[in-house]
Write a protein that holds these residues in place. Structure first.
Motif, PDB file in Angstrom:
ATOM      1  N   MET A  93       0.843  -1.173   0.000  1.00  0.00           N
ATOM      2  CA  MET A  93       0.000   0.000   0.000  1.00  0.00           C
ATOM      3  C   MET A  93       0.894   1.244   0.000  1.00  0.00           C
ATOM      4  O   MET A  93       1.894   1.297   0.683  1.00  0.00           O
ATOM      5  CB  MET A  93      -0.908  -0.016   1.232  1.00  0.00           C
ATOM      6  CG  MET A  93      -1.757   1.181   1.345  1.00  0.00           C
ATOM      7  SD  MET A  93      -3.449   0.706   1.091  1.00  0.00           S
ATOM      8  CE  MET A  93      -4.248   2.134   1.657  1.00  0.00           C
ATOM      9  N   MET A  94       0.481   2.233  -0.775  1.00  0.00           N
ATOM     10  CA  MET A  94       1.255   3.468  -0.888  1.00  0.00           C
ATOM     11  C   MET A  94       0.854   4.456   0.200  1.00  0.00           C
ATOM     12  O   MET A  94      -0.302   4.503   0.616  1.00  0.00           O
ATOM     13  CB  MET A  94       1.004   4.116  -2.245  1.00  0.00           C
ATOM     14  CG  MET A  94       1.493   3.297  -3.403  1.00  0.00           C
ATOM     15  SD  MET A  94       0.867   4.002  -4.914  1.00  0.00           S
ATOM     16  CE  MET A  94       2.276   4.793  -5.554  1.00  0.00           C
ATOM     17  N   THR A  95       1.819   5.257   0.573  1.00  0.00           N
ATOM     18  CA  THR A  95       1.515   6.309   1.538  1.00  0.00           C
ATOM     19  C   THR A  95       0.843   7.473   0.807  1.00  0.00           C
ATOM     20  O   THR A  95       0.929   7.584  -0.428  1.00  0.00           O
ATOM     21  CB  THR A  95       2.805   6.823   2.214  1.00  0.00           C
ATOM     22  OG1 THR A  95       3.601   7.483   1.230  1.00  0.00           O
ATOM     23  CG2 THR A  95       3.581   5.688   2.871  1.00  0.00           C
TER      24      THR A  95
END
Length: 134
Positions: free
Chosen positions: A1-3
């Motif tokens: 998951m990307m920030t």
């Protein structure tokens, strides 16, 4: 998951808002719809990428964010070529690009025809071409 920061950086690199990037990522299917709309307008995605890359990116963004994809897909599935001006947010741009492409095709066809006719006159009037006087 990307920030959130990574999403913001990618969006900025693509000249999009983070919200637009998230929306585009969650809505599959628009590349095929735009490609068919371009074909119906007599346009090539590859040619637009060369001649009008900024316009192509805008067409892609607008199409990707459009809420009428189901209607567009249904029209295209029926091979309906009628103008979708009432609901397609890209219609004015597609129409303008289609006119430009048509004008360019017409101009090159006239040039080719005139060249052919000029060569025919020279070859029919003399075995040794002479300079025409006016």
């Amino acid at each position: 998951m990307m920030t959130a920061q990574e999403v913001d950086e990618i969006a900025r690199e693509l000249s999009l808002s983070a919200a637009d990037l998230r929306s585009l990522a969650s809505e599959p299917g628009f590349p095929e719809l735009l490609q068919k709309r371009l074909e119906h307008a007599g346009l090539s995605e590859e040619a637009l990428a060369v001649s009008h890359p900024d316009v192509l990116r805008d067409l892609q963004r607008v199409c990707g964010l459009c809420r009428d994809k189901p209607r567009c897909a249904a029209d295209l599935a029926r091979e309906r070529r009628a103008s979708p001006a009432r609901y397609c947010p890209n219609e004015f741009t597609l129409t303008a690009l289609g006119r430009e492409a048509g004008a360019n095709r017409g101009a090159s066809a006239v040039d080719a025809d005139q060249s052919y006719n000029a060569a025919s006159v020279v070859s029919l009037t003399s075995s040794q071409p002479k300079k025409a006087t006016t």
